[in-house]
Write a protein that holds these residues in place. Structure first.
Motif, PDB file in Angstrom:
ATOM      1  N   MET A   6       0.937  -1.230  -0.109  1.00  0.00           N
ATOM      2  CA  MET A   6      -0.069   0.007   0.010  1.00  0.00           C
ATOM      3  C   MET A   6       0.853   1.295  -0.018  1.00  0.00           C
ATOM      4  SD  MET A   6      -2.206  -1.103   2.992  1.00  0.00           S
ATOM      5  CE  MET A   6      -3.911  -0.052   2.855  1.00  0.00           C
ATOM      6  N   LYS A   7       0.748   2.204  -1.170  1.00  0.00           N
ATOM      7  CA  LYS A   7       1.565   3.373  -1.384  1.00  0.00           C
ATOM      8  C   LYS A   7       0.881   4.448  -0.682  1.00  0.00           C
ATOM      9  CE  LYS A   7       3.337   7.115  -3.223  1.00  0.00           C
ATOM     10  NZ  LYS A   7       2.705   8.092  -4.348  1.00  0.00           N
ATOM     11  N   PHE A   8       1.216   5.483  -0.057  1.00  0.00           N
ATOM     12  CA  PHE A   8       0.473   6.743   0.562  1.00  0.00           C
ATOM     13  C   PHE A   8       1.325   7.819  -0.036  1.00  0.00           C
ATOM     14  CE2 PHE A   8      -1.463   3.395   2.914  1.00  0.00           C
ATOM     15  CZ  PHE A   8      -2.694   3.903   3.027  1.00  0.00           C
ATOM     16  N   GLY A  10       2.143  12.140  -0.446  1.00  0.00           N
ATOM     17  CA  GLY A  10       2.472  13.021   0.379  1.00  0.00           C
ATOM     18  C   GLY A  10       1.104  13.613   0.924  1.00  0.00           C
ATOM     19  N   SER A  11       0.167  13.892   0.100  1.00  0.00           N
ATOM     20  CA  SER A  11      -1.062  14.596   0.512  1.00  0.00           C
ATOM     21  C   SER A  11      -1.823  13.717   1.523  1.00  0.00           C
ATOM     22  CB  SER A  11      -1.974  14.946  -0.842  1.00  0.00           C
ATOM     23  OG  SER A  11      -2.017  13.892  -1.643  1.00  0.00           O
ATOM     24  N   SER A  12      -1.501  12.351   1.328  1.00  0.00           N
ATOM     25  CA  SER A  12      -2.097  11.442   2.271  1.00  0.00           C
ATOM     26  C   SER A  12      -1.406  11.522   3.727  1.00  0.00           C
ATOM     27  CB  SER A  12      -2.275  10.071   1.959  1.00  0.00           C
ATOM     28  OG  SER A  12      -2.862   9.784   0.670  1.00  0.00           O
ATOM     29  N   TYR A 172      -2.302   4.777  -3.221  1.00  0.00           N
ATOM     30  CA  TYR A 172      -3.177   5.673  -2.709  1.00  0.00           C
ATOM     31  C   TYR A 172      -2.964   7.115  -2.913  1.00  0.00           C
ATOM     32  CZ  TYR A 172      -5.435   1.805  -0.280  1.00  0.00           C
ATOM     33  OH  TYR A 172      -6.137   0.551   0.217  1.00  0.00           O
ATOM     34  N   SER A 173      -3.900   7.988  -3.310  1.00  0.00           N
ATOM     35  CA  SER A 173      -3.534   9.554  -3.204  1.00  0.00           C
ATOM     36  C   SER A 173      -4.781  10.133  -3.108  1.00  0.00           C
ATOM     37  CB  SER A 173      -3.037   9.824  -4.578  1.00  0.00           C
ATOM     38  OG  SER A 173      -3.750  10.278  -5.685  1.00  0.00           O
ATOM     39  N   ASP A 174      -4.940  11.399  -3.619  1.00  0.00           N
ATOM     40  CA  ASP A 174      -6.034  12.418  -2.855  1.00  0.00           C
ATOM     41  C   ASP A 174      -7.099  12.444  -4.199  1.00  0.00           C
ATOM     42  OD1 ASP A 174      -4.503  13.834  -4.915  1.00  0.00           O
ATOM     43  OD2 ASP A 174      -4.451  15.701  -3.895  1.00  0.00           O
ATOM     44  N   GLU A 176      -9.645   9.792  -6.913  1.00  0.00           N
ATOM     45  CA  GLU A 176     -10.014   8.332  -6.937  1.00  0.00           C
ATOM     46  C   GLU A 176      -9.505   7.536  -7.827  1.00  0.00           C
ATOM     47  OE1 GLU A 176     -14.338   8.591  -7.082  1.00  0.00           O
ATOM     48  OE2 GLU A 176     -14.563   9.240  -4.772  1.00  0.00           O
ATOM     49  N   GLY A 177      -8.737   7.924  -8.719  1.00  0.00           N
ATOM     50  CA  GLY A 177      -8.097   6.942  -9.590  1.00  0.00           C
ATOM     51  C   GLY A 177      -7.528   7.907 -10.649  1.00  0.00           C
ATOM     52  N   VAL A 178      -7.430   7.174 -11.757  1.00  0.00           N
ATOM     53  CA  VAL A 178      -6.849   8.050 -13.044  1.00  0.00           C
ATOM     54  C   VAL A 178      -8.117   8.389 -13.798  1.00  0.00           C
ATOM     55  CG1 VAL A 178      -5.567   7.780 -15.123  1.00  0.00           C
ATOM     56  CG2 VAL A 178      -4.987   6.362 -13.315  1.00  0.00           C
ATOM     57  N   PHE A 179      -8.052   9.695 -14.033  1.00  0.00           N
ATOM     58  CA  PHE A 179      -9.169  10.220 -14.763  1.00  0.00           C
ATOM     59  C   PHE A 179      -8.989  10.667 -16.186  1.00  0.00           C
ATOM     60  CE2 PHE A 179     -12.435  11.669 -11.291  1.00  0.00           C
ATOM     61  CZ  PHE A 179     -11.664  11.190 -10.515  1.00  0.00           C
ATOM     62  N   THR A 180      -9.959  11.002 -17.027  1.00  0.00           N
ATOM     63  CA  THR A 180      -9.593  11.063 -18.225  1.00  0.00           C
ATOM     64  C   THR A 180      -8.962  12.671 -18.436  1.00  0.00           C
ATOM     65  OG1 THR A 180     -11.850  12.391 -18.289  1.00  0.00           O
ATOM     66  CG2 THR A 180     -11.850  10.038 -19.230  1.00  0.00           C
ATOM     67  N   PRO A 183      -8.747  16.195 -12.677  1.00  0.00           N
ATOM     68  CA  PRO A 183      -9.896  16.455 -12.178  1.00  0.00           C
ATOM     69  C   PRO A 183     -10.003  18.016 -11.446  1.00  0.00           C
ATOM     70  CG  PRO A 183      -9.125  14.517 -10.895  1.00  0.00           C
ATOM     71  CD  PRO A 183      -8.355  14.913 -12.212  1.00  0.00           C
ATOM     72  N   ARG A 184      -8.658  18.296 -11.293  1.00  0.00           N
ATOM     73  CA  ARG A 184      -8.704  19.593 -10.776  1.00  0.00           C
ATOM     74  C   ARG A 184      -8.591  20.729 -11.813  1.00  0.00           C
ATOM     75  NH1 ARG A 184      -6.908  18.701  -5.608  1.00  0.00           N
ATOM     76  NH2 ARG A 184      -5.684  17.180  -5.410  1.00  0.00           N
ATOM     77  N   VAL A 185      -8.583  20.450 -12.853  1.00  0.00           N
ATOM     78  CA  VAL A 185      -8.744  21.349 -14.015  1.00  0.00           C
ATOM     79  C   VAL A 185     -10.047  21.226 -14.769  1.00  0.00           C
ATOM     80  CG1 VAL A 185      -7.566  21.932 -16.244  1.00  0.00           C
ATOM     81  CG2 VAL A 185      -5.994  21.538 -14.057  1.00  0.00           C
ATOM     82  N   GLY A 207       2.553  14.552 -18.584  1.00  0.00           N
ATOM     83  CA  GLY A 207       1.946  15.414 -17.524  1.00  0.00           C
ATOM     84  C   GLY A 207       0.858  14.974 -16.314  1.00  0.00           C
ATOM     85  N   ALA A 208       0.365  13.788 -16.884  1.00  0.00           N
ATOM     86  CA  ALA A 208      -0.618  13.395 -15.538  1.00  0.00           C
ATOM     87  C   ALA A 208       0.160  12.844 -14.440  1.00  0.00           C
ATOM     88  CB  ALA A 208      -1.421  12.149 -16.340  1.00  0.00           C
ATOM     89  N   GLN A 209       0.099  13.718 -13.346  1.00  0.00           N
ATOM     90  CA  GLN A 209       1.012  13.691 -11.881  1.00  0.00           C
ATOM     91  C   GLN A 209       0.607  12.065 -11.285  1.00  0.00           C
ATOM     92  OE1 GLN A 209       0.634  17.054  -9.877  1.00  0.00           O
ATOM     93  NE2 GLN A 209       1.935  16.199  -8.475  1.00  0.00           N
ATOM     94  N   VAL A 210      -0.600  11.596 -11.619  1.00  0.00           N
ATOM     95  CA  VAL A 210      -1.072  10.817 -10.534  1.00  0.00           C
ATOM     96  C   VAL A 210      -0.358   9.778 -10.460  1.00  0.00           C
ATOM     97  CG1 VAL A 210      -2.637   9.894 -12.435  1.00  0.00           C
ATOM     98  CG2 VAL A 210      -3.395   9.475 -10.160  1.00  0.00           C
TER      99      VAL A 210
END
Ligand code: ADP
Ligand code: ASP
Ligand code: MG
Length: 413
Positions: A6-8, A10-12, A172-174, A176-180, A183-185, A207-210
């Protein structure tokens, strides 16, 4: 009994309450009957803060010392998280990358993992411990700390999953997964249930930082299936796996899977260089020698035996590129060198491109409709990238996302 990595990010683990929450999450997974290896990143923006602090002290710090500094961030997280798990009544032990048996090549700040000897981790697991490993760091052959490039905790998690033959690798990150798209933009970006290694690799690389691109490369090489999911939700995230495994599981066939953007771009143009054999080899050979990573390259058609060459690199490499090009311009008798850091790269990614003609034309048309000028273009089998003015970036991402039918309210393409 399954073994779960399980990887968490920095934001977690950015404050004490989040640390405690993550500890509870790890313990719950153990209580489901699993052995747990956890990988953590430095808390919040610690790595950025350390970089900023070093910049105030030296403009050109020794890379060994830079890695000594950066490695401290993850050590804050592992020790605090182990304390949080212990405080909640479970046994946990923290390990640095070197203690976990992770060794690397001799490069600093972007080292490659050479080997993992998981003996210590295995013996701690056998004694019923939750093992908490510092992401992003390793030991090199000189006995020094190295770090694995920004976002490198993802790589630690994937590489450990491969070395331990783990049953699950959860990142795990902030989100829910990989988006199209981010999602912040784009507010109506959609979460993907599955994405192939190749598509994820292109998305991460553009550029997708996830997820860190190199972690996806290693996942593909060793067949590690990644579950990208959210720390603060129990919903399923996105499975990153092989195209064959995804097979018929995709509910709908999308022409493209995602839109990405990257502001960390600089465009250089060398004006009026003599048009003769060996010039490009000389320029890019010299840039390679000083460790500049060049991305897109365009050479204009020659006029009066002279032409222009443009290329892009990252903002980190801007200064050393400028210095080298100024020298080269004099040597090669070029007219001048122009540097533009107000550009961004916008890309579309999808394996659907392989079997469908006209995707590039559609992309250019969508950008044209919004009056966006394309400064450079590059393509791969499953990706098309355009350099645009940084002011147009968000407009371009939104337009491409909608135009290729990726929004929740779909527009037909
Ligand atoms: P962590 O700190 O957990 O490593 P990161 O900040 O590295 O997390 O990555 C998560 C971030 O990636 C999200 O907050 C989101 O803004 C960004 N992101 C960019 N593109 C995407 C995408 N296509 N899907 C999901 N997240 C994305
Ligand atoms: N802390 C490192 C970084 O910020 C590694 C990571 O977060 O994965 O890049
Ligand atoms: Mg990350």
């Amino acid at each position: 009994m399954a073994l779960v990595v399980m990887k968490f990010g920095g934001s977690s683990v950015s404050d004490a309450d989040k640390m405690k929450f993550v500890a509870g999450k790890i313990i719950a997974k153990k209580n489901d009957g699993n052995k747990i290896v956890t990988v953590v990143s430095a808390p919040g923006d610690t790595t950025d803060d350390l970089l900023e602090m070093s910049g105030k002290i030296s403009l050109d710090p020794p890379e060994r010392e830079m890695d000594m500094l950066l490695a401290t961030g993850e050590m804050v997280s592992i020790s605090l998280l182990a304390m949080a798990v212990n405080a909640q009544g479970e046994k946990a032990i923290s390990l640095t990358g070197p203690q976990a048996g992770i060794t690397s090549d001799l490069y600093h700040t972007k080292a490659k993992i050479k080997n993992i000897n998981p003996k210590k981790i295995k013996s701690l697991l056998a004694k019923n411990n939750i093992v908490i490993v510092a992401g992003f760091q390793a030991l090199n052959a000189k006995g020094d700390f190295s770090t694995l490039g920004r976002g490198g905790s993802d790589l630690t998690a994937v590489a450990l999953s491969a070395a331990l033959n783990a049953d699950l690798c959860e990142i795990y990150s902030d989100v829910e997964g990989v988006f199209t798209t981010d999602p912040r933009v784009v507010k109506d970006a959609r979460k993907l249930d599955f994405i192939s290694y190749d598509e994820m690799l292109e998305m991460a690389g553009s550029g997708a930082q996830v997820l860190q691109a190199r972690s996806v490369e290693v996942a593909k090489k060793f067949g590690v299936e990644i579950h990208s999911r959210c720390t603060f939700s129990d919903k399923d995230g996105t499975i990153i796996t092989s195209e064959e495994k995804i097979g018929g599981k995709k509910v709908e066939e999308l022409l493209i899977s995602g839109v990405t953007f990257d502001k960390n771009q600089v465009k250089f143009t060398i004006i009026d260089i003599p048009d003769m054999p060996g010039i490009a080899a000389k320029i890019f050979g010299r840039l390679a020698k000083i460790g500049v990573n060049v991305d897109m390259i365009i050479q204009s058609a020659a006029v009066n035996k002279k032409n222009d060459i443009s290329f892009t690199t990252t903002k980190q490499d801007m200064k050393k590129t400028q210095i080298e090009l100024d020298k080269l311009a004099i040597e090669l008798k070029a007219e001048s060198v122009i540097c533009d850091d107000q550009v961004a790269k916008v890309s579309i990614v999808g394996i659907g491109m392989r079997s469908n003609a006209g995707v590039a034309g559609r992309m250019f048309e969508l950008l044209h409709k919004k009056g966006i000028n394309i400064e450079m273009i590059s393509t791969s089998e499953i990706k098309i990238s355009c350099i645009v003015d940084i002011i147009d970036m968000e407009k371009a991402v939104n337009e491409l996302h909608k135009g290729f039918g990726l929004s929740k309210q779909k527009e037909q393409i």
